[in-house]
Design a protein around this motif. Structure first.
Motif, PDB file in Angstrom:
ATOM      1  N   ASN A 144       7.295  -1.799  43.646  1.00 31.19           N
ATOM      2  CA  ASN A 144       7.503  -0.438  44.141  1.00 31.19           C
ATOM      3  C   ASN A 144       7.298  -0.329  45.650  1.00 31.19           C
ATOM      4  OD1 ASN A 144       8.154   1.454  41.806  1.00 31.19           O
ATOM      5  ND2 ASN A 144       6.535   0.167  40.989  1.00 31.19           N
TER       6      ASN A 144
ATOM      7  N   HIS B 231      10.631  -1.188  46.915  1.00 29.99           N
ATOM      8  CA  HIS B 231      11.511  -0.047  46.633  1.00 29.99           C
ATOM      9  C   HIS B 231      11.290   1.070  47.657  1.00 29.99           C
ATOM     10  CE1 HIS B 231      12.291   3.718  44.070  1.00 29.99           C
ATOM     11  NE2 HIS B 231      13.410   3.348  44.638  1.00 29.99           N
TER      12      HIS B 231
ATOM     13  N   GLN C 120       5.870   3.477  35.742  1.00 33.43           N
ATOM     14  CA  GLN C 120       7.209   3.518  36.349  1.00 33.43           C
ATOM     15  C   GLN C 120       7.855   4.886  36.101  1.00 33.43           C
ATOM     16  OE1 GLN C 120       8.240   1.414  38.400  1.00 33.43           O
ATOM     17  NE2 GLN C 120       7.542  -0.637  37.891  1.00 33.43           N
TER      18      GLN C 120
ATOM     19  N   LEU D  55      16.103  -6.580  38.278  1.00 31.44           N
ATOM     20  CA  LEU D  55      15.263  -5.396  38.051  1.00 31.44           C
ATOM     21  C   LEU D  55      15.487  -4.314  39.109  1.00 31.44           C
ATOM     22  CD1 LEU D  55      12.894  -4.258  36.314  1.00 31.44           C
ATOM     23  CD2 LEU D  55      11.336  -5.302  37.962  1.00 31.44           C
TER      24      LEU D  55
ATOM     25  N   TRP E 122      16.999   0.780  41.443  1.00 35.15           N
ATOM     26  CA  TRP E 122      16.436   1.269  42.707  1.00 35.15           C
ATOM     27  C   TRP E 122      17.526   1.389  43.766  1.00 35.15           C
ATOM     28  CZ3 TRP E 122      11.756  -2.591  42.487  1.00 35.15           C
ATOM     29  CH2 TRP E 122      10.774  -2.055  41.664  1.00 35.15           C
TER      30      TRP E 122
ATOM     31  N   TRP F  53      16.101   6.492  38.565  1.00 34.07           N
ATOM     32  CA  TRP F  53      15.765   5.114  38.219  1.00 34.07           C
ATOM     33  C   TRP F  53      14.543   5.027  37.296  1.00 34.07           C
ATOM     34  CZ3 TRP F  53      10.810   3.801  39.463  1.00 34.07           C
ATOM     35  CH2 TRP F  53      10.184   4.580  40.437  1.00 34.07           C
TER      36      TRP F  53
ATOM     37  N   ASP G 246      14.844   4.193  33.552  1.00 41.17           N
ATOM     38  CA  ASP G 246      15.358   2.827  33.337  1.00 41.17           C
ATOM     39  C   ASP G 246      14.228   1.801  33.457  1.00 41.17           C
ATOM     40  OD1 ASP G 246      17.650   4.264  33.357  1.00 41.17           O
ATOM     41  OD2 ASP G 246      18.589   3.256  35.055  1.00 41.17           O
ATOM     42  N   LEU G 247      13.376   2.008  34.450  1.00 44.94           N
ATOM     43  CA  LEU G 247      12.256   1.073  34.643  1.00 44.94           C
ATOM     44  C   LEU G 247      11.206   1.252  33.545  1.00 44.94           C
ATOM     45  CD1 LEU G 247      11.704  -0.971  37.154  1.00 44.94           C
ATOM     46  CD2 LEU G 247      13.702   0.481  37.273  1.00 44.94           C
TER      47      LEU G 247
ATOM     48  N   TRP H 277      12.390  -0.619  30.701  1.00 47.77           N
ATOM     49  CA  TRP H 277      12.131  -2.051  30.925  1.00 47.77           C
ATOM     50  C   TRP H 277      10.716  -2.420  30.440  1.00 47.77           C
ATOM     51  CZ3 TRP H 277       8.429  -4.000  34.409  1.00 47.77           C
ATOM     52  CH2 TRP H 277       8.436  -5.377  34.559  1.00 47.77           C
TER      53      TRP H 277
ATOM     54  N   GLY I 286      17.615  -1.324  30.492  1.00 47.08           N
ATOM     55  CA  GLY I 286      16.204  -1.563  30.776  1.00 47.08           C
ATOM     56  C   GLY I 286      15.497  -2.240  29.615  1.00 47.08           C
TER      57      GLY I 286
END
Lengths: 455, 293
Positions: free
Chosen positions: B12, B15, B123, B175, B179, B188, B191-192, B195, B239
């Motif tokens: 992050n 990101h 996340q 991954l 982002w 996003w 989706d994370l 994951w 994800g």
């Protein structure tokens, strides 16, 4: 279980400790992403709250230029985390510009130029597009541009990126102060230079992309920068959805990066420019073709250019079928010659429409009496000057005539009339009154407007 | 705890810097990068000065990290991260050092499905603010240092352990796609979160057994396919699949986890991913970066 309780408690403590006392941020509408609506239609106000699903008590009002305040009653609200959408019905207000004001026990937030009330649209009207705004050192060009816009009175001004070349708060304050003087909606799209201080851009104009319905038009302002000259899949999908729900409106698209690369038309004076949209260019052009997008507006090159949908530079004629991919010269930064088009000056584009029909975007640079190819309108050729007796002199040095230019006169009484033109509004401003007068302004003409006693 | 350092802090941070801007020339930028640039230093210190990683120092450091996270998020609440500002840079560096220190102190602490679910939840909080998962890393560090997160016994997978560096590099490449796609838009985050859920699912007995049987090359093929076939409307499914691929790799990695290869592999993968997605003019590659481009 203990671990979960600990983690959730710590998480909640951090979120609550950072979110108290309850505060809000106004995301939309705002300068750069305004709402343009008819009275009686739902007005959606998007806020961010300092805590998810919690907001302080709020009072929403609209204020007109005279300072009169009109409360907004919230009829509906929905949350998504810390995003709060309040829906209100736009009251029966007169057409014009309004400041959105939200008061909470701790905050008094104002967004000038956030809401525009519009009931009807003229049969023929103009939009103005500009890009690559003046950087520090060329700051004088900014008030000049605002003055020209307030004379021309386009239905909206589109800022196609690189609005700010400086990330400092003082520079953004200067820009916002100037843009807040626009009497019409300003629609912002970010450029590559804003990415260098993305936080400052987001603070000033909020996140994109955005849609603005302007009578028979829909203006879609896209973010082509992403730091790397492209649309990304989620933004492209958003664009597709918007184009599928136009409700009979004509779509106009603005983005910072030119869609078509200069390729064989490039010349060697591009100053490192000449970059074009990379991501989703082909699908984007296909989408424009399928939805009959008449014009796609961009900046970035600091140079005028117009391409057709086959990628040809159209320096032969202004009226060709299909989507026009137009690039506008810099409004205030250094000018360049990117393609074989030989002219370089600061300027902006005037787009003309009849109803939802796009008529043209080029200027008669040669003075032949009809629009030429490619050229934009040179900046610095429209002036409003207040004479010692209070009269206002409008001066048009352009090869273009305007059916309805505006002069703003100041008087100490509200009951005077102009000696020519049409008085559209008298706005109280402290102890004085501002008269808005519309009149035709032919090419290469000077008009002096005076206020006089009503007969 | 290594997972929290890798995927909440390191991931992050990259990101956030990608969203809010990198100023490589600015000396303040060096402050943000301090925990990453000096990654080998605490590893050496742990070898030669193990007392620095005893319970008391890591509790003090993790509490400092938590306070830094509170201050950092308080400054960012309803605002955007002005990366050239010095104070947020210092706070982020302190958060990183605390997270790194605790992760190194006890690499066995927190394994298993729960850590991935917790990472997924953090996340998801990125929906509120993209900087919030960074604060999650500090909370992990504090909870771990104070003994609230118990070590979970690791059941080794029978499959051969893959090389950590390329595995983390490939994950970093894939991954980061949501982002780069959503940028400052919070789309996003689900989706994370999916994951994290996907990685947690691989601890279910049938999926664990399946994961041990799937050849490593097939997992790489799956990740490569997910690199190409990223579609925002199906981000949650994307994800979960990527999470499962990573969960299977994670269970094959040797214990104690190879800290340095994982950190550098992920960092390089994220940086490479950013560079690739920023250069769509590369003729063949651009079709592989975004489906439909």
């Amino acid at each position: 279980m203990r671990a979960w309780i600990t983690m959730l408690t710590l998480g909640a403590v951090v979120i609550i400790a950072t979110g108290l006392p309850l505060r809000i941020r106004m995301d939309r509408p705002r300068l750069g992403t305004p709402m343009i609506q008819e009275p009686g239609t739902p007005l959606e106000v998007y806020l961010r709250t300092s805590l998810p699903w919690a907001a302080p008590a709020m009072q929403l009002t609209l204020e007109d230029d005279a300072g009169a305040s009109f409360p907004l009653a919230v009829s509906d609200r929905w949350w998504r985390g810390n995003i709060l959408c309040l829906t209100s019905r736009l009251p029966e207000l007169r057409d014009g510009r309004y400041t959105l004001r939200i008061r909470t026990p701790r905050q008094d937030l104002r967004q000038p130029g956030a809401v525009f009330v519009r009931r009807t649209w003229p049969q023929e009207y103009i939009l103005v597009q500009a890009g690559d705004f003046p950087p520090p050192g060329m700051a004088d060009l900014m008030p000049q541009f605002i003055e020209e816009m307030n004379i021309l009175q386009p239905e909206a001004v589109l800022g196609s990126g690189d609005i700010s070349y400086d990330v400092r708060a003082e520079w953004y304050a200067f820009l916002l102060e100037n843009l807040a003087q626009l009497e019409m909606p300003f629609l912002a799209a970010p450029g590559n230079h804003e990415r260098k201080g993305w936080a400052a851009y987001l603070r000033a104009f909020g996140p994109g992309p955005q849609r603005a319905d302007l009578g028979p038009l829909t203006v879609l302002s896209l973010d082509s920068a992403h730091g790397r000259d492209q649309f990304t899949p989620s933004e492209f999908q958003w664009l597709k959805q918007q184009l599928e729900h136009l409700e009979g409106r004509t779509p106009i698209i603005q983005l910072h990066h030119p869609v078509i690369p200069p390729d064989r038309t490039i010349r060697g004076e591009s100053g490192g420019s000449g970059g074009a949209l990379q991501g989703f260019r082909g699908p984007f052009m296909e989408l424009c073709r399928a939805h009959n997008v008449p014009i796609v507006l961009s900046g970035h090159w600091h140079s005028d250019a117009i391409f057709d949908d086959k990628g040809n530079l159209r320096d032969d004629r202004p009226d060709f079928p299909g989507t026009h991919y137009a690039v506008v010269t810099a409004l205030g930064n250094e000018v360049r010659k990117v393609t074989r088009w030989p002219h370089a000056y600061h300027g902006y584009r005037i787009l003309t429409f009849r109803g939802g029909t796009f008529l043209g975007e080029t200027y008669d640079l040669a003075g032949t009496g009809k629009p030429g190819p490619i050229a934009s309108v040179p900046l610095g050729n429209l002036h409003a000057h207040t004479l010692p007796d209070g009269a206002v002199e409008l001066r048009n040095d352009l090869n273009a005539s305007f059916a309805s230019a505006q002069a703003s006169l100041v008087a100490s009484r509200p009951d005077l009339v102009p000696d020519q033109g049409l008085l559209v509004r008298v706005i109280p401003s402290g102890a004085r009154f501002i008269y808005r007068v519309r009149l035709p302004l032919p090419a290469h003409s000077v008009r002096v407007v005076r206020l006089q006693e009503a007969r | 705890m290594i997972a929290a350092w890798l995927f909440l802090y390191l991931g992050n941070l990259v990101h956030c810097l990608a969203i809010y801007g990198l100023e490589f020339q600015s000396p303040r930028f060096a402050i943000i990068l301090f925990p990453i640039a000096f990654l080998p230093l605490p590893i050496l210190l742990k070898r030669h000065r193990p007392a620095l990683f005893a319970a008391v120092p890591i509790r003090v450091l993790s509490a400092t990290g938590l306070v830094a996270a509170l201050l950092f998020m308080r400054g960012l609440n309803l605002d955007h991260w002005q990366t050239p500002d010095i104070m947020p840079s210092i706070l982020v560096a302190v958060m990183g050092i605390a997270s790194l220190w605790v992760a190194l102190a006890d690499p066995h602490r927190e394994d298993g499905a729960m850590i991935w679910l917790r990472i997924g939840i953090w996340q998801l909080t990125g929906f509120l603010h993209p900087g919030l998962p960074l604060a999650g890393a500090s909370i992990f560090a504090f909870a771990g240092a104070c003994g609230y997160l118990a070590p979970v016994p690791f059941t080794s997978c029978s499959a051969k352990a893959p090389r950590a560096f390329p595995a983390a590099l490939v994950l970093g490449l894939v991954l980061a796609k949501p982002w780069w796609d959503y940028s400052a838009n919070p789309g996003w985050a689900p989706d994370l979160a999916a994951w994290g859920l996907g990685a947690a699912l691989t601890y279910l007995a049938p999926l664990r057994r399946l994961g041990c049987k799937v050849p490593m090359w097939a997992i790489y093929v799956l990740m490569a396919a997910l690199f190409v076939a990223y579609l925002p409307p199906l981000g949650w499914a994307w994800g979960i699949l990527l999470g499962m691929a990573w969960g299977w790799i994670w269970q094959r990695l040797g214990r104690p986890l190879p800290f340095r290869p994982l950190s550098y592999g992920l960092l390089l993968g994220l940086a490479l991913s950013f560079a690739l997605h920023a250069n769509l003019q590369i003729p063949v590659l651009r079709h592989l970066l975004w489906l439909g481009n």
